[in-house]
Design a protein around this motif. Sequence first.
Motif, mmCIF file in Angstrom:
data_model
loop_
_atom_site.group_PDB
_atom_site.id
_atom_site.type_symbol
_atom_site.label_atom_id
_atom_site.label_comp_id
_atom_site.label_asym_id
_atom_site.label_seq_id
_atom_site.Cartn_x
_atom_site.Cartn_y
_atom_site.Cartn_z
ATOM 1 N N THR A 1 0.827 -1.202 0.000
ATOM 2 C CA THR A 1 0.000 0.000 0.000
ATOM 3 C C THR A 1 0.861 1.252 0.000
ATOM 4 O O THR A 1 0.607 2.213 -0.750
ATOM 5 N N ALA A 2 1.904 1.264 0.843
ATOM 6 C CA ALA A 2 2.792 2.423 0.906
ATOM 7 C C ALA A 2 3.482 2.666 -0.428
ATOM 8 O O ALA A 2 3.529 3.798 -0.928
ATOM 9 N N VAL A 3 4.024 1.608 -1.029
ATOM 10 C CA VAL A 3 4.746 1.752 -2.295
ATOM 11 C C VAL A 3 3.806 2.245 -3.396
ATOM 12 O O VAL A 3 4.159 3.141 -4.177
ATOM 13 N N GLU A 4 2.610 1.698 -3.456
ATOM 14 C CA GLU A 4 1.652 2.117 -4.490
ATOM 15 C C GLU A 4 1.237 3.580 -4.295
ATOM 16 O O GLU A 4 1.100 4.331 -5.271
ATOM 17 N N GLU A 5 1.064 3.987 -3.044
ATOM 18 C CA GLU A 5 0.689 5.377 -2.785
ATOM 19 C C GLU A 5 1.842 6.327 -3.116
ATOM 20 O O GLU A 5 1.620 7.444 -3.607
ATOM 21 N N ILE A 6 3.063 5.895 -2.850
ATOM 22 C CA ILE A 6 4.236 6.709 -3.190
ATOM 23 C C ILE A 6 4.326 6.892 -4.703
ATOM 24 O O ILE A 6 4.530 8.004 -5.205
ATOM 25 N N ALA A 7 4.167 5.802 -5.435
ATOM 26 C CA ALA A 7 4.236 5.875 -6.897
ATOM 27 C C ALA A 7 3.114 6.747 -7.446
ATOM 28 O O ALA A 7 3.317 7.513 -8.409
ATOM 29 N N ALA A 8 1.928 6.658 -6.848
ATOM 30 C CA ALA A 8 0.804 7.475 -7.313
ATOM 31 C C ALA A 8 1.043 8.953 -7.025
ATOM 32 O O ALA A 8 0.719 9.819 -7.845
ATOM 33 N N ARG A 9 1.620 9.256 -5.885
ATOM 34 C CA ARG A 9 1.843 10.656 -5.510
ATOM 35 C C ARG A 9 2.916 11.313 -6.374
ATOM 36 O O ARG A 9 2.732 12.435 -6.852
ATOM 37 N N TYR A 10 4.016 10.625 -6.568
ATOM 38 C CA TYR A 10 5.159 11.238 -7.256
ATOM 39 C C TYR A 10 5.245 10.877 -8.738
ATOM 40 O O TYR A 10 5.987 11.524 -9.484
ATOM 41 N N GLY A 11 4.535 9.827 -9.135
ATOM 42 C CA GLY A 11 4.576 9.427 -10.534
ATOM 43 C C GLY A 11 5.758 8.568 -10.917
ATOM 44 O O GLY A 11 5.835 8.069 -12.049
ATOM 45 N N ARG A 12 6.680 8.345 -9.998
ATOM 46 C CA ARG A 12 7.874 7.557 -10.287
ATOM 47 C C ARG A 12 8.619 7.265 -8.982
ATOM 48 O O ARG A 12 8.385 7.906 -7.949
ATOM 49 N N ILE A 13 9.518 6.303 -9.037
ATOM 50 C CA ILE A 13 10.466 6.048 -7.950
ATOM 51 C C ILE A 13 11.826 5.883 -8.620
ATOM 52 O O ILE A 13 11.998 5.019 -9.481
ATOM 53 N N ASP A 14 12.789 6.721 -8.244
ATOM 54 C CA ASP A 14 14.102 6.717 -8.892
ATOM 55 C C ASP A 14 15.158 5.943 -8.111
ATOM 56 O O ASP A 14 16.100 5.419 -8.713
ATOM 57 N N ALA A 15 15.037 5.906 -6.815
ATOM 58 C CA ALA A 15 16.023 5.201 -5.996
ATOM 59 C C ALA A 15 15.346 4.666 -4.743
ATOM 60 O O ALA A 15 14.409 5.285 -4.221
ATOM 61 N N VAL A 16 15.813 3.512 -4.296
ATOM 62 C CA VAL A 16 15.290 2.879 -3.084
ATOM 63 C C VAL A 16 16.457 2.513 -2.190
ATOM 64 O O VAL A 16 17.430 1.893 -2.639
ATOM 65 N N MET A 17 16.376 2.910 -0.936
ATOM 66 C CA MET A 17 17.355 2.516 0.074
ATOM 67 C C MET A 17 16.654 1.578 1.049
ATOM 68 O O MET A 17 15.853 2.001 1.876
ATOM 69 N N ALA A 18 16.919 0.287 0.908
ATOM 70 C CA ALA A 18 16.294 -0.729 1.764
ATOM 71 C C ALA A 18 17.105 -0.813 3.049
ATOM 72 O O ALA A 18 18.099 -1.538 3.147
ATOM 73 N N ASN A 19 16.659 -0.064 4.038
ATOM 74 C CA ASN A 19 17.468 0.202 5.219
ATOM 75 C C ASN A 19 16.870 -0.333 6.520
ATOM 76 O O ASN A 19 17.589 -0.481 7.510
ATOM 77 N N ALA A 20 15.578 -0.650 6.544
ATOM 78 C CA ALA A 20 14.931 -1.048 7.801
ATOM 79 C C ALA A 20 15.643 -2.245 8.430
ATOM 80 O O ALA A 20 15.923 -3.239 7.756
ATOM 81 N N GLY A 21 15.938 -2.138 9.711
ATOM 82 C CA GLY A 21 16.625 -3.236 10.381
ATOM 83 C C GLY A 21 16.598 -3.094 11.892
ATOM 84 O O GLY A 21 16.414 -1.990 12.422
ATOM 85 N N ILE A 22 16.753 -4.208 12.569
ATOM 86 C CA ILE A 22 16.822 -4.246 14.028
ATOM 87 C C ILE A 22 17.990 -5.139 14.438
ATOM 88 O O ILE A 22 18.529 -5.879 13.618
ATOM 89 N N ALA A 23 18.379 -5.045 15.692
ATOM 90 C CA ALA A 23 19.418 -5.915 16.242
ATOM 91 C C ALA A 23 18.957 -6.442 17.592
ATOM 92 O O ALA A 23 18.430 -5.678 18.410
ATOM 93 N N ALA A 24 19.131 -7.735 17.805
ATOM 94 C CA ALA A 24 18.768 -8.358 19.074
ATOM 95 C C ALA A 24 19.965 -9.171 19.561
ATOM 96 O O ALA A 24 20.273 -10.221 19.001
ATOM 97 N N PRO A 25 20.685 -8.694 20.583
ATOM 98 C CA PRO A 25 21.874 -9.406 21.036
ATOM 99 C C PRO A 25 21.535 -10.655 21.830
ATOM 100 O O PRO A 25 20.510 -10.719 22.512
ATOM 101 N N GLY A 26 22.401 -11.637 21.721
ATOM 102 C CA GLY A 26 22.211 -12.862 22.489
ATOM 103 C C GLY A 26 22.933 -14.032 21.849
ATOM 104 O O GLY A 26 23.075 -14.078 20.622
ATOM 105 N N PHE A 27 23.405 -14.958 22.676
ATOM 106 C CA PHE A 27 23.986 -16.183 22.130
ATOM 107 C C PHE A 27 22.848 -17.088 21.663
ATOM 108 O O PHE A 27 21.797 -17.193 22.299
ATOM 109 N N THR A 28 23.067 -17.766 20.573
ATOM 110 C CA THR A 28 22.004 -18.527 19.912
ATOM 111 C C THR A 28 21.373 -19.550 20.853
ATOM 112 O O THR A 28 20.160 -19.769 20.816
#
Length: 297
Positions: A69-96
């Motif tokens: 939904t977010a991507v489709e709304e972004i494309a509709a608003r701006y008419g294009r997407i030129d670059a994507v930075m796939a950055n979302a991330g988390i870290a959870a410390p601990g021994f396996t």
Amino acid sequence: MRPLAGQVVLITGASRGIGAAVARKLAEDGARLALVGLEPDELKKVAEDCGPDAGWWEADVTDVDSLRTAVEEIAARYGRIDAVMANAGIAAPGFTRSMDPKAWERVIEVNLLGVWRTVHLTLPYLLESKGYLLLVSSLAAIVRIPGLASYNVAKAGVEAMGDTLRAELKHLGVRVGVAHMTFVDTDMVRGVDSHPVFGKVRTGIPMVGRTYPLEFAVEKFVEGIKKRSRTVHVPGWIGALKVVRWALPHLIEAGSRFSVPKADAAALADVRARGAAASSRPTGAGGLADAEKAAGK
């Protein structure tokens, strides 16, 4: 190097840290920012800093429907997407062997499958614009630090994804970059360092004990996006490590033979005292937001 003025740049994980800082810097250079993340109040603040043409969308990269939904709304608003930075991330410390299995798997879900979903949903628009895709991996893909197994696995997978996509998409005009950075002064890293066990493990390892300023990383990322670079290294010596990565596991094992047994005992004691879920909770405010989202709050 391509001018950024007018280009539409979509960034996931844009509420805080490297995502928010890169967005602000790109906006200064005239880019139009589409910010995606979990914390609406923080996203709104970042969007306001990025100018009147910036927009924000609350979406979870582990929820394909909300992300679509977010991507489709972004494309509709701006008419294009030129670059994507796939950055979302988390870290959870601990021994396996002792950390909460749900926390271990959540890191894979966000950091690896979340990147895949971002790629899958934005790629049709990047094919149209012959754009640029920057996948945020980590030094952890090369130097596998004890106590961050799930993070290491996810970031190694992101690196492999980027290397594969680069070859698959070049003839179609889409350029693919992979970013590797060491520990940078963000909320997530400060959260790891505040852990009663694993903060000491991280800061005691050569090469990764230093924390770099956020501004230093931002300059490297922005330069990489402008140049549509195949790699972004923060700092530059990470590139040299790739050449000798075959030797690094042996060095890590040798350097950990005394510290890990002590940390392992301390981790078990922490789990007994606080419980596995608390001991291996994702770090920082962003990690807390993801944990609440995963729990359905």
